[in-house]
Design an enzyme around this catalytic site. Structure first.
Site, PDB file in Angstrom:
ATOM      1  CG  LEU A 180      52.616 -44.895  -9.058  1.00 18.20           C
ATOM      2  CD1 LEU A 180      53.683 -45.295 -10.062  1.00 18.20           C
ATOM      3  CD2 LEU A 180      51.964 -46.132  -8.463  1.00 18.20           C
ATOM      4  N   GLY A 181      53.520 -41.672  -5.830  1.00 17.89           N
ATOM      5  CA  GLY A 181      54.359 -41.103  -4.775  1.00 17.89           C
ATOM      6  C   GLY A 181      54.898 -39.751  -5.190  1.00 17.89           C
ATOM      7  N   GLY A 183      58.515 -37.177  -5.419  1.00 21.82           N
ATOM      8  CA  GLY A 183      59.960 -37.109  -5.429  1.00 21.82           C
ATOM      9  C   GLY A 183      60.426 -35.756  -4.945  1.00 21.82           C
ATOM     10  CB  ALA A 184      63.791 -34.241  -4.810  1.00 19.62           C
ATOM     11  CB  ILE A 187      53.233 -35.553  -8.011  1.00 23.05           C
ATOM     12  CG1 ILE A 187      53.186 -34.469  -6.913  1.00 23.05           C
ATOM     13  CG2 ILE A 187      52.277 -36.685  -7.667  1.00 23.05           C
ATOM     14  CD1 ILE A 187      51.829 -33.801  -6.785  1.00 23.05           C
ATOM     15  CB  VAL A 188      55.981 -40.517  -9.269  1.00 22.22           C
ATOM     16  CG1 VAL A 188      56.138 -41.662 -10.276  1.00 22.22           C
ATOM     17  CG2 VAL A 188      57.302 -39.784  -9.099  1.00 22.22           C
ATOM     18  CE  LYS A 203      60.497 -36.074 -10.014  1.00 23.29           C
ATOM     19  NZ  LYS A 203      61.905 -36.317  -9.621  1.00 23.29           N
ATOM     20  CG  ASP A 307      67.189 -37.035  -1.482  1.00 27.09           C
ATOM     21  OD1 ASP A 307      67.411 -37.207  -0.260  1.00 27.09           O
ATOM     22  OD2 ASP A 307      66.042 -36.838  -1.928  1.00 27.09           O
TER      23      ASP A 307
END
Length: 472
Positions: A180-181, A183-184, A187-188, A203, A307
């Site tokens: 999906l994407g 993050g800091a 990976i999600v 995540k 963030d």
């Protein structure tokens, strides 16, 4: 079996209701203390041979569909099936694009372990965003997302069981889906609860790969960054705020940590891009109120996000009401004023005191989040960043954040004087004068009965950092 430590959270007496009427509440409750799967030790080989794939619901009102290679089963998806199951996974306006019999999924007669999908619709079937040719058939690859009529009408995710390993606690409880994407810290992925197919997010944080986050901090405290995010999410999940993503489960592997969280549709940046940045001030007001309510909640619990940006504001639902949630607490920390001194966050959203802190070794407060909220609000209203690099002027982005006033004069979008006033007070360079989240929520912009902002509020903000422009 791989060594995994399963960290349980929250109250042991929390549970999940399984009836259809509890779908809206399922994410506000803890997972059951005793997990159950569909597997049985008896006739294990036979069950696995007759259970080859699953259509996991992307829309939580739907149920998972199990596919078998030992029958001539054909699964028809469309409005007729939704009506038969007494569910409405999409708004009525979206259902208009979906045919009564939209597509059919069945086994491949030549390759038993594979399944195929046939388009039977007028408006098309989208596989991972790519439209099938009308009337055509296609083999379903693992983790394929199926959308009906419109690319955004994601309905099911196809998971082939031959790609699912049932060898540890995690994979018995959850099935990992497509990426999906990021993050800091990790990976999600989309994931699904094995017991009922409920859609969630997972995540995955690699313990040995944190150098990209913050070299000054992660070099010394890599494992602590993960522990900090988990502790903050666990604390927030116990408090269960409607505008903060909830953590449901934690798994600690030797080389990675897996966080299972509630799933949101998309982030605000993707949402705005899909709408070609067609976003009204009234819609921005709804979004910003929820963001500030969440920030006020964080700050009252001594947590600084550090963030905040469009990508970390997730759209949870658009109907019946628009709802956003703050996510990605990988850079967050508790508000101990003697500690935060490093540059931390995304450069376009950095508050001046964070830049100063890196130079003077001074600490900063939770008001860095309020500055970031001001940048978010400016983006929603003007469709551009308030500060950008300028080679022509010979000024860096940080130079402009530290010295340049924000102006609305170049905006092609009409922005009310009340909205400009709130942005002005959130983007004050002097953080002692900057609005905190609670004060921002009291601003006239959120008061429907107020027609204009006070002259005093406009004047003081203008003198500090923002040029407010009156539009006739």
């Amino acid at each position: 079996m791989e060594n995994i430590q399963h960290k349980r959270k929250l109250d042991e007496n929390c549970n999940v209701e399984d009836d259809d009427s509890s779908q809206k509440k399922v994410l506000s409750q803890e997972l059951p203390s005793t997990y159950q799967t569909n597997e049985s030790n008896e006739d294990e080989g036979e069950q696995q041979e007759s259970f080859r794939a699953t259509l996991y619901p992307i829309m939580p009102t739907l149920k998972k569909i199990e596919l078998t290679s030992f029958s001539d089963q054909k699964v028809t998806i469309g409005r007729a099936a939704f009506h038969r199951e007494k569910v409405q996974p999409f708004p009525q306006s979206h259902l208009l694009y979906i045919s009564e019999k939209h597509c059919v999924v069945e086994k491949n007669p030549f390759i038993p372990q594979d399944f195929i999908i046939q388009d039977c619709s007028r408006n098309g079937v989208f596989l991972n965003g790519k439209r099938m040719q009308r009337g055509s058939r296609s083999t379903l690859e693992n983790c394929t997302e199926i959308a009906l009529g419109k690319e955004e009408n994601k309905t099911y995710c196809f998971i082939n069981q031959k790609n699912v390993l049932k060898d540890d606690v995690v994979s018995n409880l959850y099935v990992r889906g497509p990426h999906l994407g990021s993050g800091a810290l990790g990976i999600v992925y989309r994931c699904f609860r094995s017991s009922d197919g409920y859609p969630l997010a997972m995540k995955i944080i690699k313990k040995l790969d944190l150098s990209h986050v913050n070299p000054n901090e992660s070099a010394r405290q890599g494992p602590n960054l993960i522990d900090r995010e988990i502790k903050i999410l666990q604390k927030l999940s116990k408090l269960d705020h409607p505008n903060i993503v909830k953590l449901l489960d934690v798994f600690d592997r030797p080389n990675e940590v897996m966080l299972v969280m509630e799933l949101c549709c998309e982030d605000m940046l993707a949402y705005l891009r899909a709408r070609m940045w067609s976003y009204t001030e009234s819609e921005a007001k709804v979004c910003m109120k929820q963001v500030l309510v969440a920030l006020n909640f964080l700050h009252s619990n001594k947590i600084v996000h550090r963030d905040l940006k469009l990508e970390n504001i997730l759209v949870f639902s658009t109907t019946p009401e628009f709802c956003v949630k703050l996510a990605d607490f990988g850079l967050s920390r508790t508000a101990d004023l003697s500690q935060p001194k490093t540059i931390c966050g995304t450069e376009y959203y950095l508050a001046p005191e964070i830049i100063w802190a890196s130079q003077r070794k001074e600490s900063y407060t939770e008001k860095v989040d309020c500055w970031s909220a001001g940048v978010v609000m400016y983006l929603l209203l003007v469709k551009a960043y308030p500060f950008i690099d300028s080679e022509r002027e010979g000024k860096t982005l940080f130079d402009k954040i530290l010295t340049q006033k924000v102006t609305f004069s170049h905006s092609s979008h009409k922005v009310s004087i009340e909205a400009q006033s709130l942005v002005a007070n959130l983007l004050r360079k002097n953080y002692e004068k900057r609005f905190d989240a609670n004060r921002a929520l009291q601003h006239q912009w959120f008061d429907e009965s107020s027609s204009s902002a006070s002259d005093e509020s406009l004047t003081s903000a203008t003198e500090d950092s923002v040029s407010v422009t009156t539009r006739n």
